[in-house]
Design a protein around this motif. Structure first.
Motif: not given
Length: 507
Positions: A218-223, A250-254
């Motif tokens: 995956f790639g986190s767009i939140s970052l 919403g924004r979420g860190y993983l």
């Protein structure tokens, strides 16, 4: 609008917020002082694990293995971690910031082991080497007068993990491209573009290999300042199968995820940003008052998700996921201190050995009822563990045996000094304690060639002996961890503690 153009447009709408909005904003430097760290190291030798390197290469060094290497164990353990943490009067404040160094521990087949290591020559590292100072934004440290970046790869440190696929080796970080390195020399080949319209987008550090040999990631767009998950599927041949974006609430860190044979599971910890400037982790504030959002994605429909909510949990690493009567059970390590979760080993990075702590962590289970749409956490009673791994051959109809570094008995360092095998379902634990001064890192499971039985294989893990200023490697029988190393070797030098790796068996 065609599918690829739509995907690129969706991502581009948030990409402008990426490093530009969160990491490039002018702010005073909160970086550490190298002299202060050097002073702390004299009083606390274990801080050697957070001392950066000053050479782009280490080795090759060949050492004899003590004990007997089991027949069939042949190949290379690749590991990665932050290694270049100081330039001039600036030392990074956050453990995640150092530029990556890939290590290759190669079993030679004659009772010896060869280690070599090389910095990943990302654009960031190459330009900063030439300039003699840090130039670009960091994830957790405010860098004074940081230069603007064109895309994520201008600030990519490639410092977290390693993926081996189809004879190729890749250094991974969570915020940008995979960087390919040569399997033997470890020289950097360059960033990988799985498809032209997806260049420089996040390809995270914890890909998972499916039973058919293909890879999910995956790639986190939140970052990148937005919201969403980019779901990658790479074939066994190293070619892109699909790339899909899933909108998130919403924004979420993983940092990682897990999967069963049929589903991917993502746990997003909600966070807010401070209005004041600074690096990503300086501005990020976990929001434990809000529920975690959990996405369950069917592998045959990777552009859709079933969403769940559960109480907040700060998680970096997952163990296995398996099917249950009502749905899926996931095992993960929960970090229980929010400040420590945001900046692990912060005191160690600053050279403050008197107050450094590895924080409190708990192995928890996430029970997902797919029919009722409900999710709940359950404690296992196991604590002080991290980096859990397992034999991926374990059928997803039952829980896997987990292998993880832990603390056992007295320790002279605020880090792991043992490795354990946990059969959570039966409440059983096997542990091998390396000693009060030894620091134990992640232990990778390596299956015995020709065997199909889960857990028939070995654990291969790395160690740091700060008293004797040396790094080492140990091989244990995964079914008899309590018996200790079958073989062990020590280098004539020490390398910084890293994060993750993989074992590439010799063809």
């Amino acid at each position: 609008m065609d599918r690829r153009r739509f995907l690129r447009t969706l991502i581009s709408s948030t990409a402008g917020l990426a490093l530009g909005a969160t990491a490039l904003r002018s702010a005073p430097a909160f970086a550490n002082d190298p002299a202060q760290f050097a002073h702390g190291l004299q009083a606390h030798p274990w801080l050697l694990g957070w001392r950066g390197v000053s050479s782009e290469t280490l080795g090759p060094a060949t050492v004899q293995l003590q004990g007997r290497l089991p027949a069939g164990l042949a190949g290379t353990l690749y590991r990665n971690g932050p290694a270049w943490s100081e330039r001039g009067t600036l030392r990074y404040d956050h453990w995640f910031d150092g530029d990556g160094m890939v290590h290759g521990w190669h079993f030679n087949g004659d009772g010896s082991l060869t280690h070599r290591a090389r910095m990943v020559a990302t654009p960031k590292f190459t330009r900063e080497q030439k300039a003699g100072r840090f130039l670009y934004p960091a994830a957790g440290t405010s860098v004074p007068n940081a230069q603007a970046v064109r895309n994520n790869d201008d600030a990519n440190v490639a410092n977290t993990s390693v993926m081996a696929l189809n004879g190729r080796v890749f250094a991974l970080c969570e915020s940008g491209s995979a960087f390919e390195v040569h399997p033997d020399s470890l020289e950097t080949i360059g960033p990988v573009t799985w498809r032209p319209d997806l260049a420089a987008l996040p390809f995270s550090a914890h890909p998972l290999v499916d039973r058919d040999g293909s890879v999910w990631n995956f790639g986190s767009i939140s970052l990148m300042g937005g919201a969403g998950l980019l779901v990658w599927h790479i074939g066994k041949d190293g070619q892109l199968r699909s790339a899909d974006v899933i909108a998130t609430p919403g924004r979420g860190y993983l940092h990682a995820f897990t999967m069963t044979d049929t589903h991917l599971v993502f746990v997003l910890a909600p966070f807010d940003f401070k209005e004041s400037g600074g690096s990503f982790f300086e501005r990020m504030q976990f929001a434990p008052q809000r529920a975690a959002n959990i996405a369950v994605v069917a592998k045959d429909a990777p552009d859709k998700a079933q969403w769940f909510e559960a109480p907040f949990a700060a998680i970096y690493h997952f163990g296995d996921a398996h099917r249950s009567k009502d749905g899926i059970v996931v095992r993960a390590v929960r970090r229980d201190n929010m400040d420590e979760a945001r900046s692990p080993m912060k005191e160690a990075m600053a050279g403050d050995g008197a107050h450094a702590t590895n924080g409190h962590s708990t192995l928890v289970e996430l029970h997902l009822d797919l029919r009722r749409g409900q999710a709940r956490w359950q404690d296992t009673g196991i604590s002080t563990v991290e980096f859990p791994l397992f034999d991926p051959r374990t059928p997803d109809s039952r829980a896997a045996r987990l292998y993880a570094p832990t603390v056992d008995g007295a320790s002279n360092t605020p880090y792991f000094n043992a490795v354990a095998a946990f059969d959570v379902e039966r409440g059983r634990r096997q542990v091998w304690r390396y000693g009060s001064d030894i620091m134990a890192e992640e232990h990778v499971f390596v299956p015995r060639p020709g065997s199909r039985n889960p857990d028939d294989g070995w654990l291969v893990g790395t160690l740091l002996d700060p008293v004797n200023k040396r790094s080492g490697l140990a091989v244990l029988d995964a079914r008899h961890v309590q018996d200790g190393p079958l073989a062990q070797a020590w280098l004539p030098y020490a390398v910084p503690l890293g994060f993750h790796g993989t074992f590439a068996a010799q063809a």
